[in-house]
Motif scaffolding. Structure first.
Motif, PDB file in Angstrom:
ATOM      1  N   PHE A  94      34.773 -64.152  -5.021  1.00  0.00           N
ATOM      2  CA  PHE A  94      35.998 -63.633  -5.634  1.00  0.00           C
ATOM      3  C   PHE A  94      36.303 -62.211  -5.158  1.00  0.00           C
ATOM      4  CE2 PHE A  94      34.910 -66.656  -9.271  1.00  0.00           C
ATOM      5  CZ  PHE A  94      35.746 -67.637  -8.767  1.00  0.00           C
ATOM      6  N   LEU A  95      35.266 -61.392  -5.035  1.00  0.00           N
ATOM      7  CA  LEU A  95      35.481 -60.024  -4.564  1.00  0.00           C
ATOM      8  C   LEU A  95      35.958 -60.018  -3.113  1.00  0.00           C
ATOM      9  CD1 LEU A  95      32.433 -58.167  -6.181  1.00  0.00           C
ATOM     10  CD2 LEU A  95      34.860 -57.872  -6.740  1.00  0.00           C
ATOM     11  N   SER A  96      35.387 -60.905  -2.309  1.00  0.00           N
ATOM     12  CA  SER A  96      35.813 -61.001  -0.909  1.00  0.00           C
ATOM     13  C   SER A  96      37.262 -61.464  -0.826  1.00  0.00           C
ATOM     14  CB  SER A  96      34.912 -61.975  -0.146  1.00  0.00           C
ATOM     15  OG  SER A  96      33.571 -61.545  -0.174  1.00  0.00           O
ATOM     16  N   ALA A  97      37.601 -62.461  -1.660  1.00  0.00           N
ATOM     17  CA  ALA A  97      38.978 -62.957  -1.683  1.00  0.00           C
ATOM     18  C   ALA A  97      39.935 -61.869  -2.157  1.00  0.00           C
ATOM     19  CB  ALA A  97      39.073 -64.181  -2.593  1.00  0.00           C
ATOM     20  N   PHE A  98      39.508 -61.105  -3.161  1.00  0.00           N
ATOM     21  CA  PHE A  98      40.349 -60.029  -3.679  1.00  0.00           C
ATOM     22  C   PHE A  98      40.565 -58.947  -2.620  1.00  0.00           C
ATOM     23  CE2 PHE A  98      40.699 -55.899  -5.889  1.00  0.00           C
ATOM     24  CZ  PHE A  98      41.890 -56.118  -6.568  1.00  0.00           C
ATOM     25  N   PHE A  99      39.497 -58.576  -1.928  1.00  0.00           N
ATOM     26  CA  PHE A  99      39.589 -57.532  -0.904  1.00  0.00           C
ATOM     27  C   PHE A  99      40.514 -57.969   0.237  1.00  0.00           C
ATOM     28  CE2 PHE A  99      38.046 -55.818   3.170  1.00  0.00           C
ATOM     29  CZ  PHE A  99      38.287 -54.466   2.947  1.00  0.00           C
ATOM     30  N   THR A 100      40.324 -59.192   0.739  1.00  0.00           N
ATOM     31  CA  THR A 100      41.179 -59.666   1.837  1.00  0.00           C
ATOM     32  C   THR A 100      42.626 -59.823   1.376  1.00  0.00           C
ATOM     33  OG1 THR A 100      40.546 -61.960   1.327  1.00  0.00           O
ATOM     34  CG2 THR A 100      39.310 -60.836   3.070  1.00  0.00           C
ATOM     35  N   SER A 101      42.824 -60.142   0.091  1.00  0.00           N
ATOM     36  CA  SER A 101      44.185 -60.261  -0.449  1.00  0.00           C
ATOM     37  C   SER A 101      44.878 -58.903  -0.477  1.00  0.00           C
ATOM     38  CB  SER A 101      44.151 -60.859  -1.858  1.00  0.00           C
ATOM     39  OG  SER A 101      43.610 -62.162  -1.846  1.00  0.00           O
ATOM     40  N   ILE A 102      44.144 -57.871  -0.900  1.00  0.00           N
ATOM     41  CA  ILE A 102      44.712 -56.519  -0.929  1.00  0.00           C
ATOM     42  C   ILE A 102      45.085 -56.073   0.483  1.00  0.00           C
ATOM     43  CG2 ILE A 102      44.217 -54.092  -1.409  1.00  0.00           C
ATOM     44  CD1 ILE A 102      44.736 -55.791  -3.900  1.00  0.00           C
ATOM     45  N   VAL A 103      44.188 -56.341   1.422  1.00  0.00           N
ATOM     46  CA  VAL A 103      44.465 -55.986   2.821  1.00  0.00           C
ATOM     47  C   VAL A 103      45.699 -56.739   3.318  1.00  0.00           C
ATOM     48  CG1 VAL A 103      43.598 -56.140   5.191  1.00  0.00           C
ATOM     49  CG2 VAL A 103      42.071 -55.402   3.343  1.00  0.00           C
ATOM     50  N   TYR A 104      45.743 -58.044   3.008  1.00  0.00           N
ATOM     51  CA  TYR A 104      46.844 -58.874   3.493  1.00  0.00           C
ATOM     52  C   TYR A 104      48.185 -58.403   2.930  1.00  0.00           C
ATOM     53  CZ  TYR A 104      49.962 -62.879   3.973  1.00  0.00           C
ATOM     54  OH  TYR A 104      51.050 -63.678   4.246  1.00  0.00           O
ATOM     55  N   PHE A 105      48.259 -58.191   1.615  1.00  0.00           N
ATOM     56  CA  PHE A 105      49.543 -57.827   1.020  1.00  0.00           C
ATOM     57  C   PHE A 105      49.948 -56.390   1.353  1.00  0.00           C
ATOM     58  CE2 PHE A 105      48.724 -61.589  -1.634  1.00  0.00           C
ATOM     59  CZ  PHE A 105      49.945 -62.225  -1.477  1.00  0.00           C
ATOM     60  N   SER A 106      48.981 -55.542   1.596  1.00  0.00           N
ATOM     61  CA  SER A 106      49.317 -54.192   2.081  1.00  0.00           C
ATOM     62  C   SER A 106      49.950 -54.286   3.466  1.00  0.00           C
ATOM     63  CB  SER A 106      48.055 -53.326   2.128  1.00  0.00           C
ATOM     64  OG  SER A 106      47.497 -53.184   0.842  1.00  0.00           O
ATOM     65  N   TRP A 107      49.333 -55.095   4.303  1.00  0.00           N
ATOM     66  CA  TRP A 107      49.873 -55.308   5.653  1.00  0.00           C
ATOM     67  C   TRP A 107      51.256 -55.945   5.601  1.00  0.00           C
ATOM     68  CZ3 TRP A 107      50.045 -60.440   7.940  1.00  0.00           C
ATOM     69  CH2 TRP A 107      50.480 -60.452   9.270  1.00  0.00           C
ATOM     70  N   ARG A 108      51.398 -56.975   4.737  1.00  0.00           N
ATOM     71  CA  ARG A 108      52.691 -57.657   4.633  1.00  0.00           C
ATOM     72  C   ARG A 108      53.787 -56.716   4.139  1.00  0.00           C
ATOM     73  NH1 ARG A 108      55.601 -60.443   5.207  1.00  0.00           N
ATOM     74  NH2 ARG A 108      55.949 -62.201   3.808  1.00  0.00           N
ATOM     75  N   THR A 109      53.450 -55.847   3.198  1.00  0.00           N
ATOM     76  CA  THR A 109      54.451 -54.976   2.585  1.00  0.00           C
ATOM     77  C   THR A 109      54.888 -53.858   3.519  1.00  0.00           C
ATOM     78  OG1 THR A 109      53.501 -55.437   0.400  1.00  0.00           O
ATOM     79  CG2 THR A 109      54.942 -53.506   0.594  1.00  0.00           C
ATOM     80  N   PHE A 110      53.945 -53.261   4.208  1.00  0.00           N
ATOM     81  CA  PHE A 110      54.263 -52.048   4.972  1.00  0.00           C
ATOM     82  C   PHE A 110      54.481 -52.278   6.468  1.00  0.00           C
ATOM     83  CE2 PHE A 110      51.778 -50.510   1.281  1.00  0.00           C
ATOM     84  CZ  PHE A 110      52.758 -49.715   0.701  1.00  0.00           C
ATOM     85  N   PHE A 111      54.078 -53.447   6.978  1.00  0.00           N
ATOM     86  CA  PHE A 111      54.131 -53.604   8.433  1.00  0.00           C
ATOM     87  C   PHE A 111      54.866 -54.859   8.921  1.00  0.00           C
ATOM     88  CE2 PHE A 111      50.298 -51.152   7.452  1.00  0.00           C
ATOM     89  CZ  PHE A 111      50.517 -50.016   8.225  1.00  0.00           C
ATOM     90  N   THR A 112      55.208 -55.778   8.043  1.00  0.00           N
ATOM     91  CA  THR A 112      55.772 -57.042   8.540  1.00  0.00           C
ATOM     92  C   THR A 112      57.217 -57.296   8.118  1.00  0.00           C
ATOM     93  OG1 THR A 112      55.014 -58.338   6.630  1.00  0.00           O
ATOM     94  CG2 THR A 112      53.472 -58.092   8.470  1.00  0.00           C
ATOM     95  N   LEU A 113      57.746 -56.540   7.176  1.00  0.00           N
ATOM     96  CA  LEU A 113      59.127 -56.775   6.757  1.00  0.00           C
ATOM     97  C   LEU A 113      60.090 -56.421   7.897  1.00  0.00           C
ATOM     98  CD1 LEU A 113      59.163 -55.438   3.083  1.00  0.00           C
ATOM     99  CD2 LEU A 113      59.339 -57.812   3.828  1.00  0.00           C
ATOM    100  N   PRO A 114      61.117 -57.240   8.107  1.00  0.00           N
ATOM    101  CA  PRO A 114      62.062 -57.002   9.221  1.00  0.00           C
ATOM    102  C   PRO A 114      63.087 -55.919   8.874  1.00  0.00           C
ATOM    103  CG  PRO A 114      62.692 -58.981   8.041  1.00  0.00           C
ATOM    104  CD  PRO A 114      61.424 -58.497   7.398  1.00  0.00           C
ATOM    105  N   ILE A 115      62.608 -54.695   8.694  1.00  0.00           N
ATOM    106  CA  ILE A 115      63.491 -53.614   8.224  1.00  0.00           C
ATOM    107  C   ILE A 115      64.506 -53.186   9.286  1.00  0.00           C
ATOM    108  CG2 ILE A 115      61.885 -52.715   6.507  1.00  0.00           C
ATOM    109  CD1 ILE A 115      60.929 -50.702   8.543  1.00  0.00           C
TER     110      ILE A 115
END
Length: 767
Positions: A8-29
């Motif tokens: 669960f901790l591993s899943a939580f950590f990778t989720s935080i990394v993933y959504f941080s990346w999605r929010t700040f680096f992948t949106l077609p701004i």
């Protein structure tokens, strides 16, 4: 436990990394406003799913099911049992009333059962009188089920109230299992509002049945009742689901009775009780069973009502501003509301890759390396953690299939209800078996078919762009499209359905059973049981004359119930190493019918409790393809066809091969000229013979009528020989060189063989 926490901790950590990346680096701004909006909606849909999973994980850390207190028998209070009915069938109600009357209680004079009929039907009034229970009705059925129950409150006065839907049959331990929880208030110093037990179903739900998953997947509702509800115990937000529940009259009065302003009165009433300061619990143990919807129309209308009702409840009861609810309770009910917006998320997930490939709409910007490095670990760990979190009651693949099935029918409903465009009519979920028309199915799958066409076109274009550009990012898009296509195809399989041939549900259960006929007594066990018949297993293929009336006695496991009835064999099949005799009931007294209902429904259903390991993308898809391509062949064989391949000799010394046999007929392969009559020697010393007369000349052999069949069937020596022949056949089965036509389950002994036989002394019209 440590392993789970690491996961669960591993899943939580990778989720935080993933959504941080999605929010700040992948949106077609740097793209158009429309593309940015689409990209943001996709991110929001993903984020909501993650928040739901995170909410479950946090609550799971304190999985809460209260311990049942010990209570002195003389302290058990009076209980009013209310059965709500509107238009349900009388026999369905009889089963529920029968179950209610069978409930154990220290003093049964304290249990008061009422049939609450909202249509004032004289037949139902007569049923209540026949079953010796109370009957409550009213002139005008206003406010639907909530109004029906509120009316019943005026004519009853017990401190506890049990509510049951018309199809929900309580087990004998229902009251003894739930009433003691109301004495928890002596230890937690807080009054109990209601105790909710799971809604369990003795039939397969449509998701199990239509997708041929009856042995691999639990009931779709199990996830809510066995997992979500127990999580909600933590912050006193367990949901009252309208049936299989005991409520405190005091709590109902403080809450203003059953809530009448929404179409899901149960959800709203439970929320009102909790906001009035009462503690409520859900339990995991099953104590009542009912009927899951058996047709598409009723299933879709049921889910539409639940979705509308949840949105109505949240809006009309002003959950965020409602006094008496804690912040965590409000959050819990908000998450329940969020769930019903899943159809919107599912639509976004399906359309996103289609928009990108076919219409060049950029929803996210990422390289294949970033996807491989950031998305892949997140996806793998997230799905693994979710499966572990739910104990495999539900896995994400099944959730995606269920959501894909339902979203076209709920999407506009949710949008309209969100805008305040209500549907106030109350649809009672039908419990009768109804076959929906082909035109209805076609109309239902049109959205899925359109999306299949778009997804297929996108897959072709994706492959084209991949080959043309060599860009690896199209691998990810292709994977996304293929997963969506799989879900859409499974949705089409679901809607196309699966024909049901049974008029009543068949329940797999092993119970002791005795069969009597013509001074013969056979003792065996059941294989499965229904209201209309039974199948029993024998280790040896016993002979029971065709159309013989059988007196049957069935007992349940603890001998609480014993039922006597009559029946006749309708077909016999070989089941692995045993013989399955299917018997149709021909005569059941009214008293024994009620006992049969107890035997059938006073038990926990044997459906799967977890998703089986053999349930996978490939297995589920191929099973559906294979099963839908098979033709259903129904045996009408009323005698056991026993394959033998045994060489015997006639009294004249001529060799004959006994290919198969069913006591009354034998199929021989002759090495010489066919014989009209023959006597086959079985044991010369004991003068044991089989007397035969030709019945039909077939290409591969001759079918003979056995003239001394009953004598042979009762002869222990012959039965011993038969057993030896059967064992020899099984031992040599793999090496036998049989004609192809006999390697298939073709039946030489069909009903027509009996009917055209001049030597059969029976009424062929009854076969």
């Amino acid at each position: 436990m440590l392993k789970s926490r690491i996961l669960f901790l591993s899943a939580f950590f990778t989720s935080i990394v993933y959504f941080s990346w999605r929010t700040f680096f992948t949106l077609p701004i740097d793209e158009s406003i429309g593309e940015l909006v689409c990209g943001f909606l996709l991110l929001l849909a993903e984020l909501v799913g993650f928040i739901e999973a995170l909410n479950q994980y946090q609550s799971r850390l304190d999985f809460n099911e209260p311990a049942k207190p010990d209570v002195e028998l003389d302290r058990y209070p009076h209980v009013d049992v209310l059965i709500a009915t509107y238009n349900e069938d009388m026999e369905l109600l009889r089963k529920t009333i029968n179950g209610c009357k069978n409930m154990d209680y220290p003093d049964k004079n304290k249990v008061h059962i009422y049939l609450c009929d909202d249509k004032n039907r004289w037949q139902i009034r007569s049923l209540a009188k026949e079953m010796q229970i109370g009957y409550i009705t009213r002139k005008e059925p206003v406010d639907a089920k909530a109004g029906n129950y509120n009316n019943a409150l005026l004519f009853t006065d017990s401190p506890l109230i049990a509510t049951f839907d018309a199809d929900m049959i309580p087990m004998h331990d229902f009251l003894m299992a739930l009433v003691p929880f109301f004495f928890l208030e002596e230890t937690i110093h807080k009054k109990i509002g209601f105790i909710q037990s799971p809604q369990s179903f003795y039939n397969l739900d449509l998701f199990q049945y239509n997708l041929f998953s009856e042995t691999t997947v639990p009931n779709e509702q199990d996830f809510f009742f066995r997992h979500v509800q127990l999580i909600r115990n933590k912050n006193n937000s367990a949901i009252y689901t309208g049936s299989n529940t005991i409520l405190s009259r005091e709590a109902l009065e403080k809450a203003g009775g059953f809530y009448t302003k929404v179409i899901t009165e149960d959800l709203a009433t439970g929320l009102a009780i909790q906001s009035a300061g009462f503690q409520c619990y859900a339990t995991a143990s099953v104590h009542a069973n009912g009927l899951a919807p058996t047709d598409l129309d009723n299933l879709f209308k049921q889910r539409e009502r639940w979705a509308r009702g949840c949105i109505q409840t949240f809006r009309k009861m002003k959950v965020f501003r409602r006094k008496g609810l804690s912040l965590s309770q409000k959050h819990s009910y908000f998450m329940a509301l969020v769930y019903w917006y899943t159809p919107m998320r599912r639509f976004i997930f399906i359309m996103a890759p289609i928009l990108y490939v076919l219409f060049h709409v950029t929803l996210l910007k990422a390289s294949f390396g970033e996807i491989l490095l950031i998305w892949l670990p997140y996806a793998l760990l997230y799905n693994k953690a979710l499966s572990s979190l739910t104990g495999r009651i539900r896995i994400s693949r099944l959730s995606n299939i269920y959501d894909t099935i339902l979203f076209p029918h709920l999407l506009f409903t949710i949008m309209l209800e969100t805008l305040g465009i209500e549907k106030r009519s109350f649809h009672v979920t039908g419990k009768d078996k109804v076959s929906v028309s082909l035109s209805y199915k076609i109309r239902t799958i049109i959205p899925h078919l359109l999306l299949i066409v778009l997804s297929s076109a996108s897959i072709i274009m994706c492959l084209y762009h991949w080959l043309l550009s060599g860009s690896s990012k199209f691998m990810f898009i292709l994977f996304w499209l293929l997963v969506n296509l799989y879900n859409l195809l499974m949705a089409v399989f679901f809607v196309l359905g699966r024909k049901s041939y049974r008029t009543s549900e068949r329940i797999k259960v092993i119970l002791p059973l005795t069969i009597k006929y013509n001074k013969e007594i056979l003792t065996t066990s059941t294989f499965d049981l229904s209201e209309g018949g039974i199948s029993v297993l024998f280790d040896f293929p016993v002979y029971i004359p065709v159309d013989q009336n059988l007196d049957i006695t069935i007992q349940n496991e603890d001998s609480r119930y014993c039922c006597s009835l009559s029946g006749k064999i309708v077909h016999i099949t070989e089941l692995k190493s045993k013989w399955n005799y299917a018997i149709s009931f021909t005569s059941v007294s009214s008293e024994n019918l009620l006992i049969l209902y107890h035997i059938l429904y006073d038990r926990i259903p044997v459906h799967p409790k977890k998703v089986a390991s053999q349930s996978s993308f490939y297995d589920d898809f191929t099973r559906n393809l294979h099963s839908r391509g098979q033709k259903n062949i129904f045996s009408t064989r009323k005698l056991p066809r026993i394959s033998l391949q045994t060489v015997l000799f006639t009294t004249e010394g001529k060799p004959v091969t006994l290919i198969n046999f069913n006591y009354e007929f034998a199929f021989f392969k002759l090495t010489q000229v066919k014989l009209y009559t023959m006597t086959v020697v079985i044991d010369q010393e004991q003068n044991l013979v089989m007397e035969c007369i030709l019945n039909d000349d077939k290409k591969a052999g001759c079918l003979y009528k056995i003239l001394n069949s009953e004598t042979l069937a009762k002869n222990p020596l012959f039965l011993n020989y038969l057993n030896v022949w059967m064992q020899e056949y099984q031992a040599n089965k793999k090496t036998l060189s049989m004609p192809q036509k006999y390697s298939t389950p073709r039946d030489e002994f069909t009903d027509m063989d009996f009917i055209k036989d001049d030597y059969v002394e029976m009424d062929s019209s009854k076969i």
